[in-house]
Write an enzyme that holds these catalytic residues in place. Structure first.
Site, PDB file in Angstrom:
ATOM      1  N   ALA A 109      18.587  22.900 -85.742  1.00 41.25           N
ATOM      2  CA  ALA A 109      19.777  21.281 -85.432  1.00 41.25           C
ATOM      3  C   ALA A 109      19.594  20.216 -85.543  1.00 41.25           C
ATOM      4  O   ALA A 109      18.378  19.805 -85.071  1.00 41.25           O
ATOM      5  CB  ALA A 109      21.123  21.432 -84.415  1.00 41.25           C
ATOM      6  N   LYS A 110      19.901  19.182 -85.132  1.00 38.68           N
ATOM      7  CA  LYS A 110      19.613  17.813 -85.684  1.00 38.68           C
ATOM      8  C   LYS A 110      20.362  17.024 -85.339  1.00 38.68           C
ATOM      9  O   LYS A 110      22.040  16.971 -86.274  1.00 38.68           O
ATOM     10  CB  LYS A 110      17.830  17.139 -86.211  1.00 38.68           C
TER      11      LYS A 110
END
Ligand code: NAD
Length: 434
Positions: free
Chosen positions: A119-120
């Site tokens: 994720a980011k």
């Protein structure tokens, strides 16, 4: 050797495509899919992130004016466990960049065998222009806006460019106020006093240098005869410089957002760290450091050296400048610093590339240790943390080198294919719901 050869994007056209960084991540995945003969359906599922949220984050500035920022959180997949990845505050952040970084986090967790998906997140803002109070309000409101898609078993944030331990402390507090109990496992990279892990702040730079040591050994080069050039002097760049300095490597040039400096006899890294941390140095920049001369920032990456460490931005090594690198080892502290066009050039050179998803994986690895400690409410010593980090980093380094040698692949292709394979296998074994 099979390099990642540039090709016209054949992935499904999506709303992320405006970002060259996302297109670059897709080109890498296409090349890997071809190299390991990945199932077409799985490739498509891996190409487009599972879940993306774009939010307006309005805050009151110190001036009294109200300003809205745009924030993003992208979860590449939810297949391998809670999604995990940093939160970035930078002016250029956009949805595609965050989606690319989320995808790379997925491969990175795969290569390290961590029970996380990628994720980011990010907010398009310039943190250097915001007061501490403005940053706090921005962080707390962003947390509130994405509350429906985060959680210790769902998505766990960590620091990245422009964010730090304090940012994580605000997220921890905001989330805990919402759920009604202290929940340190909602973020990693927190202050140690709040359940953070000893050694987390240094972990990415330490991991970079573990990899560099293995590469030096393989190339039969001695650290004390080596020189290094580092782009970026934030969390990753400064710790990398400190660890190289301790090894006896001469750090001869460093660049940051504001300046580049050089000293062919070796920069006094501990003195530079103090100079940058000085509260009088408002921008916390290397600019004006008395122990070095100015260098034209455009010349930084091409400075002759043994080890080049990009530890700032993505896509700084391109098809145009890759042939001008004068290093023996390219150790990618930053995420995505080298484009596929540059990879094609480097594949025909004698530069030993330590690809980002391996080289900077120390950060997420110690984040994993932090999450485990918080869930178990049982804290480790710094010796335990460092010993485990070293063991996992060296294991991954040698898995990549073995695959590269066995299959005649570049290090990047070997690393990417190991990471992609792990996620793809999990997807295939879980099957398609319903
Ligand atoms: P940071 O904000 O602490 O530092 C960023 C550094 O880059 C600063 O020195 C800044 O001045 C410099 N910089 C910004 N723009 C620049 C420009 N145009 N030219 C040259 N230098 C510039 O960020 P960080 O946490 O050190 O992250 C750096 C890179 O490492 C990013 O790509 C990030 O995604 C990656 N990374 C970070 C971690 C982590 O644990 N922090 C882990 C893995 C990867």
């Amino acid at each position: 050797m099979s390099a990642i050869v540039p090709a016209a994007p054949s992935h499904p056209v999506t709303l992320f495509d405006a970002s060259p960084t996302y297109v670059m991540a897709c080109r890498q995945l296409e090349a890997v899919a071809k190299a390991i003969n990945l199932d077409a359906g799985i490739t498509q599922r891996l190409m487009v992130p599972k879940r993306s949220q774009v939010v307006a984050v309005p805050i009151r500035l110190d001036s009294g004016e109200v300003k809205s920022f745009i924030g993003y959180r992208v979860q590449h997949s939810l297949t391998s466990g809670a999604s995990k990845g940093g939160l970035r505050y930078a002016p250029h952040v956009d949805l595609g960049e965050v989606a690319a970084l989320a995808m790379w986090m997925g491969w990175k967790c795969g290569i390290m065998n961590l029970p996380f998906s990628g994720a980011k997140g990010g907010i398009a803002c310039d943190p250097a222009q915001l007061s501490a109070g403005e940053k706090e309000r921005l962080t707390r409101r962003f947390t509130e806006e994405i509350l429906n898609i985060i959680g210790p078993r769902v998505d766990v944030m960590a620091p990245d460019m422009g964010t730090d331990e304090q940012t994580m402390a605000w997220i921890y507090d905001t989330y805990s106020m919402k759920v009604g109990y202290a929940c340190p496992e909602i973020v990693t990279g927190k202050p140690v006093e709040l359940g953070g892990c000893v050694g987390r702040k240094e972990a990415t730079g330490r991991g970079v240098v573990y990899c560099i040591r293995e590469a030096l050994d393989e190339l039969k080069l001695r650290a004390v005869e080596a020189t290094a050039v580092v782009q970026g002097f934030g969390n990753v760049g400064s710790v990398t410089c400190e660890e190289l300095y301790q090894l006896g490597v001469k750090v001869i040039a460093i660049g940051d957002r504001y300046a580049a400096i050089k000293n062919p006899t070796g920069i006094d890294v501990p003195a530079l760290v103090k100079y940058v941390a000085d509260p009088k140095n408002v921008l916390h920049s290397i600019k004006g450091f008395p122990g070095a001369d100015d260098l034209d920032p455009k010349e930084l990456l091409g400075t002759p050296c043994t080890i080049l460490v990009p530890a700032a931005l993505e896509r700084v090594i391109t098809g145009e400048n890759a042939g001008k690198l004068r290093c023996r080892i390219l150790a990618e502290g930053a995420n995505g610093p080298t484009t596929p066009d540059a990879d094609a050039v480097l594949a025909d050179s004698d530069v030993f590339v330590i690809p980002d998803i391996l080289c900077n994986a120390g950060g997420v690895t110690v984040s994993y240790f932090e999450w485990v400690q918080d869930l178990q409410q049982f804290m480790w010593s710094e010796d335990q943390v460092n010993a485990q980090l070293k063991k996992l980093m060296l294991g991954a380094f040698h898995r990549v080198r073995t695959r590269a040698r066995d299959r005649g692949m570049t290090n990047r292709m070997a690393a990417l294919s190991l990471g992609v394979e792990k996620v793809a296998t999990e997807k295939a074994k879980r099957g398609l719901y319903p």
